[in-house]
Design a protein around this motif. Structure first.
Motif, PDB file in Angstrom:
ATOM      1  N   ASP A  70      14.814 -58.766 -18.758  1.00  0.00           N
ATOM      2  CA  ASP A  70      15.427 -57.848 -17.797  1.00  0.00           C
ATOM      3  C   ASP A  70      16.875 -57.608 -18.233  1.00  0.00           C
ATOM      4  O   ASP A  70      17.728 -58.476 -18.063  1.00  0.00           O
ATOM      5  CB  ASP A  70      15.378 -58.440 -16.387  1.00  0.00           C
ATOM      6  N   GLU A  72      19.100 -55.919 -16.930  1.00  0.00           N
ATOM      7  CA  GLU A  72      20.053 -55.758 -15.835  1.00  0.00           C
ATOM      8  C   GLU A  72      20.170 -57.000 -14.957  1.00  0.00           C
ATOM      9  O   GLU A  72      20.765 -56.947 -13.887  1.00  0.00           O
ATOM     10  CB  GLU A  72      19.647 -54.563 -14.969  1.00  0.00           C
ATOM     11  N   SER A  75      23.899 -57.968 -13.958  1.00  0.00           N
ATOM     12  CA  SER A  75      24.561 -57.035 -13.038  1.00  0.00           C
ATOM     13  C   SER A  75      23.976 -57.178 -11.641  1.00  0.00           C
ATOM     14  O   SER A  75      24.706 -57.140 -10.641  1.00  0.00           O
ATOM     15  CB  SER A  75      24.397 -55.591 -13.540  1.00  0.00           C
ATOM     16  N   ARG A  76      22.663 -57.375 -11.553  1.00  0.00           N
ATOM     17  CA  ARG A  76      22.033 -57.552 -10.248  1.00  0.00           C
ATOM     18  C   ARG A  76      22.435 -58.875  -9.618  1.00  0.00           C
ATOM     19  O   ARG A  76      22.778 -58.940  -8.429  1.00  0.00           O
ATOM     20  CB  ARG A  76      20.512 -57.474 -10.398  1.00  0.00           C
ATOM     21  N   GLY A 108      19.711 -59.979 -21.007  1.00  0.00           N
ATOM     22  CA  GLY A 108      20.757 -59.385 -20.181  1.00  0.00           C
ATOM     23  C   GLY A 108      22.076 -59.232 -20.930  1.00  0.00           C
ATOM     24  O   GLY A 108      22.431 -60.070 -21.768  1.00  0.00           O
ATOM     25  N   ASN A 109      22.785 -58.163 -20.632  1.00  0.00           N
ATOM     26  CA  ASN A 109      24.089 -57.899 -21.253  1.00  0.00           C
ATOM     27  C   ASN A 109      25.185 -58.556 -20.408  1.00  0.00           C
ATOM     28  O   ASN A 109      25.348 -58.233 -19.239  1.00  0.00           O
ATOM     29  CB  ASN A 109      24.318 -56.389 -21.340  1.00  0.00           C
TER      30      ASN A 109
END
Length: 269
Positions: A70, A72, A75-76, A108-109
């Motif tokens: 995932d 994101e 960020s989530r 994830g970033n």
């Protein structure tokens, strides 16, 4: 397999395992309550939160179990945590733990959130890097069973059962851990028959688990219900094959349905 559900249940029933995973004394679990929290007026829900007991100044732990890639996720996660902090205004400090099966799933970033990671406020744990199960505390070894490949999961489960019986002195906790090991295997092998599950566990262990007891009760209730509809004796006899298929012995079926062993054996044929 619904790994997130498995792990949230694991932390609910054995919170000390979480604290062992993050390198803290397992005794800290007594100072926390594990639950999920809903963030008001948003679509966010944080499924795993260790909240300190009332009046405690220990930090809050947010837990995310992530077994699928995932991009994101961070960020989530950070957004959910910040909204929770704004709405609840806790005086306690906080930390977050993201649990992965391996590094390949961690896609994830962290570019916009790297300070959280460099400070140690957000930690990532990769289960496959925790070491061999035999050298780990029994709780962490149980958590690693979830990521075991099918061909070695049964062997590891047997080892865990032996360790549970020899290392866990409290009968209730021993029973609880046996039930959880069996639950993991039931999720990993959904097509496995009850007979195969019995062989995997050993009959004596399986008889003590909730899985077996529920099967027994289901068979008894089925026999009683069929007896009401079809006539007591005939209904009992028709229930015999289902109860035997559920893993009960001939003697147990006879006792549950108030039949003779010979009647049960004849109904089995």
């Amino acid at each position: 397999m619904k790994t997130d559900i498995i792990f949230y249940r694991l932390f609910q029933e054995f919170p000390d395992i979480f604290f062992e995973l993050i390198g803290n004394p397992p005794e800290e679990a007594s100072l926390y309550q594990f639950s999920s929290v809903e963030i008001k007026q948003t679509a966010f829900r944080i499924d795993g939160v260790f909240l300190p007991t009332q009046g405690s100044e220990n930090q809050i732990y947010f837990v995310e179990v992530q077994f699928q890639a995932d991009g994101e996720i961070y960020s989530r996660l950070i957004a959910e945590i910040c909204l929770y902090l704004r709405q609840n205004q806790p005086s306690n400090d906080w930390g977050a733990v993201v649990l992965y099966p391996n590094r390949n799933v961690d896609t994830g970033n962290i570019k916009h959130y790297r300070e959280f990671f460099t400070s140690g406020r957000v930690k990532r744990i990769y289960l496959d890097e925790l070491g061999e199960g035999a050298s780990l505390p029994i709780g962490i070894a149980t958590a690693k069973l979830v990521i075991a490949t099918d061909d070695i999961a049964i062997v590891q489960a047997r080892e865990l059962i032996d360790r549970t019986k020899s290392e866990i002195n409290s009968p209730p906790k021993q029973q609880q851990l046996l039930q959880f090991i069996e639950t993991i295997l039931a999720y990993k092998f959904p097509t496995m028959s009850r007979e195969e599950m019995q062989q995997m566990f050993g009959l004596s262990e399986l008889k003590q688990t909730r899985f077996y007891q529920e099967a027994f009760q289901e068979g008894v209730e089925q026999g009683i219900e069929q007896g009401k509809v079809q006539g007591i004796e005939q209904g009992k006899l028709r229930a015999v094959p289902a109860m035997l298929a559920a893993g009960l012995t001939v003697e147990q079926v006879a006792q549950a349905l108030d039949l003779s062993v010979e009647q049960v054996r004849q109904a089995e044929q």
